[in-house]
Write a protein that holds these residues in place. Sequence first.
Motif, mmCIF file in Angstrom:
data_model
loop_
_atom_site.group_PDB
_atom_site.id
_atom_site.type_symbol
_atom_site.label_atom_id
_atom_site.label_comp_id
_atom_site.label_asym_id
_atom_site.label_seq_id
_atom_site.Cartn_x
_atom_site.Cartn_y
_atom_site.Cartn_z
ATOM 1 N N ASN A 92 0.802 -1.230 0.000
ATOM 2 C CA ASN A 92 0.000 0.000 0.000
ATOM 3 C C ASN A 92 0.831 1.274 0.000
ATOM 4 O O ASN A 92 0.271 2.365 0.119
ATOM 5 N N ASP A 93 2.146 1.173 -0.140
ATOM 6 C CA ASP A 93 3.027 2.345 -0.096
ATOM 7 C C ASP A 93 2.933 3.157 -1.381
ATOM 8 O O ASP A 93 3.407 2.738 -2.427
ATOM 9 N N ASP A 94 2.323 4.321 -1.293
ATOM 10 C CA ASP A 94 2.214 5.222 -2.443
ATOM 11 C C ASP A 94 3.371 6.209 -2.515
ATOM 12 O O ASP A 94 3.581 6.850 -3.531
ATOM 13 N N THR A 95 4.122 6.326 -1.422
ATOM 14 C CA THR A 95 5.190 7.327 -1.356
ATOM 15 C C THR A 95 6.530 6.794 -1.848
ATOM 16 O O THR A 95 7.392 7.573 -2.232
#
Length: 90
Positions: free
Chosen positions: A27-30
């Motif tokens: 879920n890491d969007d960064t």
Amino acid sequence: MIWEVDENLDGRVDKHEFDLMFRRCVNDDTGLEPKGLFNLVQFMMYDRHRHRKITEEDTLELIFVRQQTIPKLEEVLRTIFGEEERRTDG
């Protein structure tokens, strides 16, 4: 690699820490989440035949399974390879 996900600092990765690491990375969007162990786990999951490599066939199969449909698959392949990679024979 272990220190990236060892929340309780016991020198080991328990099931809770593993699950937490996996969800964080998925879920890491960064792009800031440490992914050393995640990348190793992904590689081991995708190297189904234990050849210590992932073949083009394995990659295409994984993309197809994730996309579920041919139009989405073609869109992903265009994104990865671009239009110039397509030949007249397909």
